[in-house]
Design a protein around this motif. Structure first.
Motif, PDB file in Angstrom:
ATOM      1  N   ALA A 240      30.672  63.613  35.499  1.00  0.00           N
ATOM      2  CA  ALA A 240      29.520  64.289  36.080  1.00  0.00           C
ATOM      3  C   ALA A 240      29.754  64.724  37.517  1.00  0.00           C
ATOM      4  O   ALA A 240      30.779  64.421  38.126  1.00  0.00           O
ATOM      5  N   LYS A 241      28.759  65.422  38.046  1.00  0.00           N
ATOM      6  CA  LYS A 241      28.755  65.842  39.449  1.00  0.00           C
ATOM      7  C   LYS A 241      27.357  65.631  40.002  1.00  0.00           C
ATOM      8  O   LYS A 241      26.376  66.104  39.427  1.00  0.00           O
ATOM      9  N   THR A 242      27.292  64.913  41.121  1.00  0.00           N
ATOM     10  CA  THR A 242      26.007  64.666  41.774  1.00  0.00           C
ATOM     11  C   THR A 242      25.663  65.803  42.738  1.00  0.00           C
ATOM     12  O   THR A 242      26.503  66.620  43.101  1.00  0.00           O
ATOM     13  N   GLY A 243      24.413  65.803  43.171  1.00  0.00           N
ATOM     14  CA  GLY A 243      23.948  66.703  44.222  1.00  0.00           C
ATOM     15  C   GLY A 243      22.848  66.000  44.992  1.00  0.00           C
ATOM     16  O   GLY A 243      21.939  65.419  44.375  1.00  0.00           O
ATOM     17  N   THR A 244      22.931  66.026  46.318  1.00  0.00           N
ATOM     18  CA  THR A 244      21.962  65.295  47.136  1.00  0.00           C
ATOM     19  C   THR A 244      21.610  66.082  48.393  1.00  0.00           C
ATOM     20  O   THR A 244      22.498  66.592  49.080  1.00  0.00           O
TER      21      THR A 244
ATOM     22  N   PRO B   5      17.998  65.998  51.416  1.00  0.00           N
ATOM     23  CA  PRO B   5      16.771  65.254  51.691  1.00  0.00           C
ATOM     24  C   PRO B   5      15.674  65.560  50.666  1.00  0.00           C
ATOM     25  O   PRO B   5      15.270  66.703  50.488  1.00  0.00           O
ATOM     26  N   GLY B   6      15.243  64.532  49.973  1.00  0.00           N
ATOM     27  CA  GLY B   6      14.204  64.697  48.967  1.00  0.00           C
ATOM     28  C   GLY B   6      14.686  65.217  47.630  1.00  0.00           C
ATOM     29  O   GLY B   6      13.892  65.397  46.709  1.00  0.00           O
ATOM     30  N   LEU B   7      15.985  65.457  47.491  1.00  0.00           N
ATOM     31  CA  LEU B   7      16.540  65.980  46.246  1.00  0.00           C
ATOM     32  C   LEU B   7      17.642  65.064  45.740  1.00  0.00           C
ATOM     33  O   LEU B   7      18.585  64.744  46.464  1.00  0.00           O
ATOM     34  N   HIS B   8      17.536  64.657  44.486  1.00  0.00           N
ATOM     35  CA  HIS B   8      18.507  63.765  43.854  1.00  0.00           C
ATOM     36  C   HIS B   8      18.848  64.370  42.493  1.00  0.00           C
ATOM     37  O   HIS B   8      17.962  64.515  41.647  1.00  0.00           O
ATOM     38  N   ALA B   9      20.111  64.730  42.290  1.00  0.00           N
ATOM     39  CA  ALA B   9      20.479  65.435  41.069  1.00  0.00           C
ATOM     40  C   ALA B   9      21.803  64.941  40.532  1.00  0.00           C
ATOM     41  O   ALA B   9      22.627  64.381  41.263  1.00  0.00           O
ATOM     42  N   GLU B  10      22.001  65.168  39.250  1.00  0.00           N
ATOM     43  CA  GLU B  10      23.301  64.941  38.641  1.00  0.00           C
ATOM     44  C   GLU B  10      23.356  65.727  37.333  1.00  0.00           C
ATOM     45  O   GLU B  10      22.362  65.839  36.615  1.00  0.00           O
ATOM     46  N   ALA B  11      24.542  66.271  37.071  1.00  0.00           N
ATOM     47  CA  ALA B  11      24.775  66.990  35.821  1.00  0.00           C
ATOM     48  C   ALA B  11      26.095  66.512  35.251  1.00  0.00           C
ATOM     49  O   ALA B  11      27.090  66.410  35.972  1.00  0.00           O
ATOM     50  N   GLY B  12      26.098  66.201  33.965  1.00  0.00           N
ATOM     51  CA  GLY B  12      27.334  65.706  33.391  1.00  0.00           C
ATOM     52  C   GLY B  12      27.263  65.568  31.886  1.00  0.00           C
ATOM     53  O   GLY B  12      26.269  65.946  31.250  1.00  0.00           O
TER      54      GLY B  12
END
Length: 298
Positions: free
Chosen positions: A237-241, A243-250
């Motif tokens: 997967a790959k995370t994304g961060t 302020p106020g945003l927390h993401a991950e796709a995998g």
């Protein structure tokens, strides 16, 4: 319904979540999915790094780039975050090591230099070629950082860090990097489409797709999707961060061969980059969606 269960998981963590999950592989129909506001535009943050790394892998496979080409990273090149950002001295890496750091520890400097080498316009054309019409790429990590500094009136990252806590929340929320209409953006459904293409060797030459899959499997961050599964289940997967945003796709892979592409984007009212409850909710929501798909495919 499973969608309501997922919404409740995010609500309990003080967040709103958007999610799309689909199976990959033979017999995995397009109709089988879990969708929670999956067509809403979201800020991609570092999830977008998948695309320039994929383009790099394609160019290497085509003989357009030598993965051993050396790149020197000086102080002026370094951006905030992990990896080379913490180096005290100049660093020299190969292009393929830039890709490794961009995916494994989300190194902003590595991703920015790799993007410059493969070409921003070329990455945009890649998204178009793959039919990812809902993905918009406005720039690389340096562009994102510079827009944040400009909007806050800071000249350096240190000055930004000093000013950020005193800014009213409403002003923070107006930053372009938090607005899908003004920064790198896409939809959860588009991201799972990208993952499906990569895992099916349909996003480029098979060796390029395999390389991207391997790089995504090297990610060191284990606090989001991975937290929802036992050890025998693997996640690339790959995370994304932000302020106020927390993401991950995998892609979640079970020992029986079942594979599932999942993209999760959670937003909170509190503009912090660290929210363990939200990270755990991403893991739980991913597990719920994958379990649902597995029940339906049996």
């Amino acid at each position: 319904m499973v969608e309501e269960e997922i919404r409740a998981v995010f609500a309990a963590a003080g967040a709103e979540g958007r999610l799309h999950a689909v199976p990959i592989g033979a017999g995995a129909g397009e109709a089988a999915e879990v969708a929670v506001d999956a067509d809403e535009s979201v800020v991609l943050a570092s999830v977008v790094k998948i695309l320039p790394v994929l383009e790099f892998a394609r160019q290497v496979a085509a003989g357009q780039l030598d993965p051993r080409e050396r790149v020197r990273i000086a102080a002026a090149d370094r951006l905030g975050g992990w990896g080379t950002a913490g180096c005290a001295d100049d660093v020299e890496l190969s292009l393929r090591d830039l890709a490794h750091f961009a995916m494994s520890v989300s190194d902003n400097t590595a991703a920015d230099l790799l993007l410059a080498r493969v070409g921003l316009d070329t990455v945009r054309l890649l998204a178009e070629e793959l039919g990812l019409t809902g993905i918009r790429i406005v720039g690389g990590p340096r562009d994102v950082l510079e827009s944040m500094l400009d909007e806050v009136g800071a000249r350096t990252e240190g000055e930004f860090a000093a000013r950020w806590p005193a800014l009213p929340d409403e002003r923070k929320r107006r930053l372009a990097v938090l607005d899908p209409a003004r920064t790198n953006a896409g939809t959860p459904r588009e991201i799972t489409r990208l993952l499906r293409l990569i895992w099916r060797d349909e996003a480029g030459p098979p060796q390029a797709c395999a390389w991207v899959r391997e790089l995504m499997g090297r990610q060191v961050f284990r606090h989001r999707m991975v937290s929802g599964f036992p050890d025998e289940v693997t996640v690339a997967a790959k995370t994304g961060t932000l302020p106020g945003l927390h993401a991950e796709a995998g892609v979640v892979a079970h020992p029986d061969g079942g594979r599932y592409a999942v993209a999760v984007f959670a937003r909170t009212r509190e503009l912090t980059a660290t929210r363990p409850a939200v990270d755990s909710a991403i893991g739980a929501a991913t597990r719920i969606s994958v379990d649902f798909l597995r029940r339906g495919l049996r």
